[in-house]
Design an enzyme around this catalytic site. Structure first.
Site, PDB file in Angstrom:
ATOM      1  N   GLU A 176      -1.612  -9.819  -6.375  1.00 33.81           N
ATOM      2  CA  GLU A 176      -1.576 -10.565  -7.638  1.00 33.81           C
ATOM      3  C   GLU A 176      -0.722  -9.848  -8.669  1.00 33.81           C
ATOM      4  OE1 GLU A 176      -4.146  -9.605  -5.833  1.00 33.81           O
ATOM      5  OE2 GLU A 176      -5.885 -10.927  -6.065  1.00 33.81           O
ATOM      6  N   GLU A 197       0.824  -1.214   0.000  1.00 32.64           N
ATOM      7  CA  GLU A 197       0.000   0.000   0.000  1.00 32.64           C
ATOM      8  C   GLU A 197       0.853   1.258   0.000  1.00 32.64           C
ATOM      9  OE1 GLU A 197      -2.866  -0.496   3.186  1.00 32.64           O
ATOM     10  OE2 GLU A 197      -3.919  -2.015   2.028  1.00 32.64           O
TER      11      GLU A 197
HETATM   12  N1  THU Z   1      -5.978  -6.245  -2.635  1.00 33.94           N
HETATM   13  C1  THU Z   1      -5.175  -7.176  -3.209  1.00 33.94           C
HETATM   14  O1  THU Z   1      -4.000  -7.289  -2.868  1.00 33.94           O
HETATM   15  N2  THU Z   1      -5.704  -7.962  -4.186  1.00 33.94           N
HETATM   16  C2  THU Z   1      -6.976  -7.870  -4.646  1.00 33.94           C
HETATM   17  O2  THU Z   1      -7.315  -8.537  -5.599  1.00 33.94           O
HETATM   18  C3  THU Z   1      -7.922  -6.992  -3.982  1.00 33.94           C
HETATM   19  C4  THU Z   1      -7.368  -6.046  -2.992  1.00 33.94           C
HETATM   20  C5  THU Z   1      -5.415  -5.384  -1.598  1.00 33.94           C
HETATM   21  C6  THU Z   1      -5.260  -3.950  -2.011  1.00 33.94           C
HETATM   22  C7  THU Z   1      -5.305  -3.234  -0.688  1.00 33.94           C
HETATM   23  O3  THU Z   1      -3.986  -3.194  -0.148  1.00 33.94           O
HETATM   24  C8  THU Z   1      -6.153  -4.118   0.202  1.00 33.94           C
HETATM   25  O4  THU Z   1      -6.247  -5.367  -0.461  1.00 33.94           O
HETATM   26  C9  THU Z   1      -7.541  -3.582   0.442  1.00 33.94           C
HETATM   27  O5  THU Z   1      -8.161  -3.248  -0.751  1.00 33.94           O
END
Ligand code: THU
Length: 140
Positions: free
Chosen positions: A58, A47
């Protein structure tokens, strides 16, 4: 795909999840991508204080693979849950952007494994999660 390989991918996804950098959402995701060469690339969500700059687990794994010369994606395992959760309660499905991104190198036959544990998992083809995908053929 053999059950052992699916289990290996899930274990790798859970290990990758421990590296998640998610101070804003508190939601930790791990992914393990199996490529055409047979190698496994791991990714976690990373993040950013500018939220839109966040990279999903992913795509993290996909970028690591492509930047190392891999262009064929066979399967991906994904595990996601609140960072401090003692167990993974829900399946973590890839977001729309990640589905599109995986489609570029995996096509509709790529296997997508969403896991709560090694034994508790669901398996899809990417084409089921992203029907009528926009591809390079769409522009011909
Ligand atoms: N997130 C993922 O890593 N993969 C996804 O397919 C959906 C969301 C993460 C992004 C963010 O850091 C957190 O999950 C909340 O949205």
């Amino acid at each position: 795909m053999e059950d052992d390989k699916i289990s290996e991918l899930i274990v790798n996804a859970f290990e990758a999840r421990t590296r998640s950098y998610c101070p804003y959402s508190g939601y930790a995701v791990g992914a393990a991508l199996l490529t055409g060469s047979g190698d496994i690339f791991r990714g976690c969500n990373v993040e950013n204080s500018s939220y839109g700059a966040t990279i999903c687990a992913e795509r993290c794994a996909a970028l690591k693979a492509v930047s190392e010369g891999e262009r064929v994606f066979k399967a991906i395992a994904i595990a996601g849950a609140p960072r401090d959760a003692s167990e993974v309660r829900d399946y973590a499905y890839p977001c729309g952007v990640c589905r599109q991104f995986l489609s570029e190198f995996g096509g509709s036959d790529m296997m997508v494994i969403v896991a709560k544990s090694i034994d508790d998992r669901k398996i899809y083809k990417l084409g089921e999660l992203l029907p009528e995908a926009f591809t390079s053929d769409s522009m011909k």
